[in-house]
Design an enzyme around this catalytic site. Sequence first.
Site, PDB file in Angstrom:
ATOM      1  N   ARG I  90       8.827   4.423  -5.586  1.00 12.32           N
ATOM      2  CA  ARG I  90       9.775   4.953  -4.597  1.00 12.32           C
ATOM      3  C   ARG I  90      10.239   3.856  -3.645  1.00 12.32           C
ATOM      4  O   ARG I  90      11.375   3.853  -3.193  1.00 12.32           O
ATOM      5  CB  ARG I  90       9.147   6.115  -3.811  1.00 12.32           C
ATOM      6  CG  ARG I  90       8.817   7.362  -4.625  1.00 12.32           C
ATOM      7  CD  ARG I  90       9.946   7.880  -5.459  1.00 12.32           C
ATOM      8  NE  ARG I  90       9.598   9.077  -6.223  1.00 12.32           N
ATOM      9  CZ  ARG I  90       8.997   9.076  -7.407  1.00 12.32           C
ATOM     10  NH1 ARG I  90       8.645   7.955  -7.995  1.00 12.32           N
ATOM     11  NH2 ARG I  90       8.759  10.223  -8.035  1.00 12.32           N
ATOM     12  N   GLU I  93      12.668   1.824  -5.451  1.00 18.13           N
ATOM     13  CA  GLU I  93      13.920   2.592  -5.517  1.00 18.13           C
ATOM     14  C   GLU I  93      14.713   2.456  -4.216  1.00 18.13           C
ATOM     15  O   GLU I  93      15.939   2.347  -4.234  1.00 18.13           O
ATOM     16  CB  GLU I  93      13.587   4.060  -5.798  1.00 18.13           C
ATOM     17  CG  GLU I  93      14.799   4.954  -5.946  1.00 18.13           C
ATOM     18  CD  GLU I  93      14.401   6.369  -6.339  1.00 18.13           C
ATOM     19  OE1 GLU I  93      13.700   6.532  -7.358  1.00 18.13           O
ATOM     20  OE2 GLU I  93      14.768   7.313  -5.628  1.00 18.13           O
ATOM     21  N   SER I 116      12.672 -11.781   8.082  1.00 15.04           N
ATOM     22  CA  SER I 116      11.500 -12.474   7.541  1.00 15.04           C
ATOM     23  C   SER I 116      10.473 -11.504   6.963  1.00 15.04           C
ATOM     24  O   SER I 116      10.216 -10.432   7.533  1.00 15.04           O
ATOM     25  CB  SER I 116      10.831 -13.302   8.635  1.00 15.04           C
ATOM     26  OG  SER I 116       9.715 -13.988   8.112  1.00 15.04           O
TER      27      SER I 116
END
Lengths: 149, 149, 149, 149, 149, 149, 149, 149, 149, 149
Positions: I90, I93, I116
């Site tokens: 997830r 994704e 960063s």
Amino acid sequence: MITSREEVTAMIVAHKVQTNIKWSDVAAAIGLSKEWTTAACLGQMTFTKAQAEQVGEIFGLSDEAIAWLQIVPYKGSLPTAVPTDPLIYRWYEVVNVYGSTIKELIHEEFGDGIMSAIDFSMDIQREENPAGDRVNVVLSGKFLPYKTY
Amino acid sequence: MITSREEVTAMIVAHKVQTNIKWSDVAAAIGLSKEWTTAACLGQMTFTKAQAEQVGEIFGLSDEAIAWLQIVPYKGSLPTAVPTDPLIYRWYEVVNVYGSTIKELIHEEFGDGIMSAIDFSMDIQREENPAGDRVNVVLSGKFLPYKTY
Amino acid sequence: MITSREEVTAMIVAHKVQTNIKWSDVAAAIGLSKEWTTAACLGQMTFTKAQAEQVGEIFGLSDEAIAWLQIVPYKGSLPTAVPTDPLIYRWYEVVNVYGSTIKELIHEEFGDGIMSAIDFSMDIQREENPAGDRVNVVLSGKFLPYKTY
Amino acid sequence: MITSREEVTAMIVAHKVQTNIKWSDVAAAIGLSKEWTTAACLGQMTFTKAQAEQVGEIFGLSDEAIAWLQIVPYKGSLPTAVPTDPLIYRWYEVVNVYGSTIKELIHEEFGDGIMSAIDFSMDIQREENPAGDRVNVVLSGKFLPYKTY
Amino acid sequence: MITSREEVTAMIVAHKVQTNIKWSDVAAAIGLSKEWTTAACLGQMTFTKAQAEQVGEIFGLSDEAIAWLQIVPYKGSLPTAVPTDPLIYRWYEVVNVYGSTIKELIHEEFGDGIMSAIDFSMDIQREENPAGDRVNVVLSGKFLPYKTY
Amino acid sequence: MITSREEVTAMIVAHKVQTNIKWSDVAAAIGLSKEWTTAACLGQMTFTKAQAEQVGEIFGLSDEAIAWLQIVPYKGSLPTAVPTDPLIYRWYEVVNVYGSTIKELIHEEFGDGIMSAIDFSMDIQREENPAGDRVNVVLSGKFLPYKTY
Amino acid sequence: MITSREEVTAMIVAHKVQTNIKWSDVAAAIGLSKEWTTAACLGQMTFTKAQAEQVGEIFGLSDEAIAWLQIVPYKGSLPTAVPTDPLIYRWYEVVNVYGSTIKELIHEEFGDGIMSAIDFSMDIQREENPAGDRVNVVLSGKFLPYKTY
Amino acid sequence: MITSREEVTAMIVAHKVQTNIKWSDVAAAIGLSKEWTTAACLGQMTFTKAQAEQVGEIFGLSDEAIAWLQIVPYKGSLPTAVPTDPLIYRWYEVVNVYGSTIKELIHEEFGDGIMSAIDFSMDIQREENPAGDRVNVVLSGKFLPYKTY
Amino acid sequence: MITSREEVTAMIVAHKVQTNIKWSDVAAAIGLSKEWTTAACLGQMTFTKAQAEQVGEIFGLSDEAIAWLQIVPYKGSLPTAVPTDPLIYRWYEVVNVYGSTIKELIHEEFGDGIMSAIDFSMDIQREENPAGDRVNVVLSGKFLPYKTY
Amino acid sequence: MITSREEVTAMIVAHKVQTNIKWSDVAAAIGLSKEWTTAACLGQMTFTKAQAEQVGEIFGLSDEAIAWLQIVPYKGSLPTAVPTDPLIYRWYEVVNVYGSTIKELIHEEFGDGIMSAIDFSMDIQREENPAGDRVNVVLSGKFLPYKTY
């Protein structure tokens, strides 16, 4: 029976973790740069017999392991084609982002050819800087021109 | 309608091929290093309005193209994860063969962290050498330490 | 506007298909080996101005295209990392099956280093043979030793 | 229990590292070329019973290992599709850069077909050269034409 | 300007979709097997001049396209290394599931070597069968032995 | 403890290397084709209890191993998606070069659907031939049509 | 000239976006399930002549496009091997997480073999549910046993 | 010392091969569906303490192994991104061929969102059928809509 | 002999599974955030000597293992480039779907540069919510601008 | 004819480059967050009719393009599985380095399940900081537990 250089590298690294000896001290002991020495200890370069014996003494290696240090290794020190370690990835990123720039500028200066990665040396230094210290690296490679034939 | 920075890069490169202007001359015109300027012309960096207009004049670009030069690009200048061009491959090979060495030596000197590829500069020079000229490259990146929290 | 060397290569190949000129005739016309000439026409090498103009005349190229022939190209002539074409695959297979053998024997003779693919030439010849003609290929590359530093 | 040819190859290589016997001496002992012999010892070719026994004697192998040497192996001597070792990569680079050239010139001479990688031999020689010694390699493969049917 | 064989293949396929001519009829017209003829029309084989002209007439091709049919193509007819089309995948599955079996049985019968994919023919037939008709395919390839040298 | 079918396959193969029993003899012993039997011994098919016991006797397997032979295996006999072994690669090449041809001709004869790789058999035979013996392989698979619903 | 089914699929999808016709209405018009009809319109199945003409009328296709609808397509509807779209990825995740479970349970019930993806149908329904409506999907495939031979 | 769930899965599978206990019997013993139970035993789900102890008793596991069953595992049960096993591949093929169809029909009914693979259940049943028994699988997942914010 | 940090991570994880100690308790013991502490215990960060000794005591580690905890590790905690575990996927994704959005909005606010991942912290919290509790994660990274030079 | 959402995204981006409108202004115009709005304009989310018309007016889109904005798109905004752009790569790096940590801590707090990427929101803010401004990002996703059944 030791069947690969990787096993010897693992012995060296494990010994270093326990003793905390520095690569630069190993390099001083065998009288070469810290860059070449580290690469060789990590299984990327070939030691002479004398060097291998010094290295063997430093890291407590058996004669069988010392023999392996004198054999040309299968080179390549990364587990994946695109490195996952952030420090090494930044170098890959430089090749990716600046690759076409490097190509253009070397060709502009030298014509068609390459910068050798064999007749090559590297020097890594700390530059003190009030805005945060910098890592300065000098890469030096012979230019090899493509020739017509 | 121009729908990507790649199209502008193609225009710049095509113009350069026909006029043979040098990257170092472009750099001189806009008052920056040849390394940064080339990377920017090849679509890896972002120009200010003033720089974009100078570049536009040099390469005969339309206003639409000049607008694109001021937009942060999607970076990455190579068509494959492992580069096929021999010059660029040698750099990938350096990362592959010396990657673990670079990692060890930077950590030995600085501790855990990385060498920045953002707060970074590069300088490419020819070193005359009777055994064959050399390409010398200085990479300079700020060391960024990992912190605990 | 021509924006890449690939477009010029496509023009050369398309012209050759229609006229059936032989690569060896092109090579003879510019006074170089058929191997280098073909590689250059297929977008892997850089022509001088004089060569580019001769090639341009042979293949009916525009001045714009001729300019591209003099620019160092992004090399790599295959569409996939593992080639699908049977003729080219057999070469990849030789590297795959004999790769470790080649490495062992070159190191046995020369020590650690590589056979250059830049200071390199290739010669392809037919050997008549009653059991079926053979393709004989001579590859010649300078040995480049790794050095300590 | 030995369950793969790779284990036997590892035994041979480990023994060779300790004894420093040369591949060319092994080849002389069994009366074949150094190229074929090395490939076979590295697990790419199949020994006859007599050859396997000679090899077994040279490398101190058990009968179980000698039996494995006579079994056709699963060929392929490289750990990745694109080799990481610089020496072997240069060969892959030749296939990549010159692949389309090789294809064109063989077809120009022979028509549609391939150069066999099975009815094939290889000869690796050192050429002394004041500008730096060269590796000369002759590849010889039977031309196999595609036929209509 | 036609710059690749793929364009000619697309013309042939598009024409076939509109006219519904059968591959077996094309094959009959040029007097060869339906397997070879289809492969050639799909850009995998090389036509002679006479065949190319017949094919050109059948599919309404221009002289420029007919010239391309006589050029040895870059072979490989699938868009991905592992095919996604269910019919073609089943063949890949056979290679995957039975690959080691095929290898064992050919070696058991013939020794070390390969079944040629060049000196090769294929015949596809329907076998009527009350339990559901079957596709029967005969593959015939010359055995090429590895030789020692 | 045996935790995978692969371990049992390794036992079978190791035993076969030492005893030199032929796959066709194993097949004769259990009364099935050499193709199915080899595939099953190599871990691609499922034995009945009676077959597993026969196989166990032939290869000297423990009861634990014999139990594994009766479990449906995870199929797939190749270590990489594109096989590196030359013999098996030739089959992959056939799928690659002729894949679109096979698809066209099966659809021309049968309509939309596939040739089953499950309701499938294979027969490998030597054809003696003065021009060099041939490997003849018959593949037979039920045609399975796509249906509308 | 239309040279691929993908172009026809693009026409259908573009027309649907502008007219907002529902797949279930298209399915009703040709008297088949919405699942098969959608797959066919998206280029995965083959229409009969009558169906193709109905579809052509609905989506305003030319005769040339309608001819393409009757040709067996190269199947596979996803642009990458691992899908990036979240809805489709969830299905891939089910195969990944539950794949070994599905295999075990089908083999436990049926023995060695597969669930056909050809003699196959799919039905997608909304289940109203106070805790949030559910997507219910029924997959039905014929079991095809592996046979010995 | 057990250092991963995979080791526990291997123990369970090895025990099952020797004892031939059915997954449905294991499921009955712990009072859950055969689908969830199998997935959990194969290392994809997390057992409660009580369930883990029951499972441990059935498969003769040590306390150390039983502790591992209660830890959320790293999920993913397949060794390659595209599965090689024919049964599991057929499911991957369904996702590949019907993926765009599933996406269209769920969006047509529910709008933008996904079918959950977490709030999800699966039921695998045999349907007796004179034309050959069928595998019927019901997948039920909650629809989760994308929301604006 | 311990030859890699991975072995130490495996020891820590195995010990945690048996003792059920919580990461937040480990973090409390060494006085750092649970996020950094967990990452470090899982082999992604470097402990100081004092921290390593505390961690060693908690997890019952040997001195040899404690030495490894103080060595900068090769980072990267996932076995595949695209993660298979649903929870971690997830996150991948989110990078895939929102990646271009994140890039646009950071550049809109800050100009060209990056957020960063080194000067970085993460805080994971539960938000109670009647519609279902939520995972709230705050990522904080220093903005690093690209500079011209 | 517009045949994909990607074309509409390209129109929006090209228009934005020329007009320099900010994403946050677009968001304000349609009354939603800048994160969701940007994702939707970049082709990852679905607009309602009213929103699509507002967006169409802002970016000067045709009715045909506006229709496409209301269709659920195929999601995924990155050209490669591992992103090459440094800003987006840092997010991938976070998933790679901290992935196992995130997994551990969410499971420690919530048990087995995932953090939804659908019932999800994101908020990107600048935090002024004398040591260099920071990018702060809050990700909020509903926890979805795995359930037994």
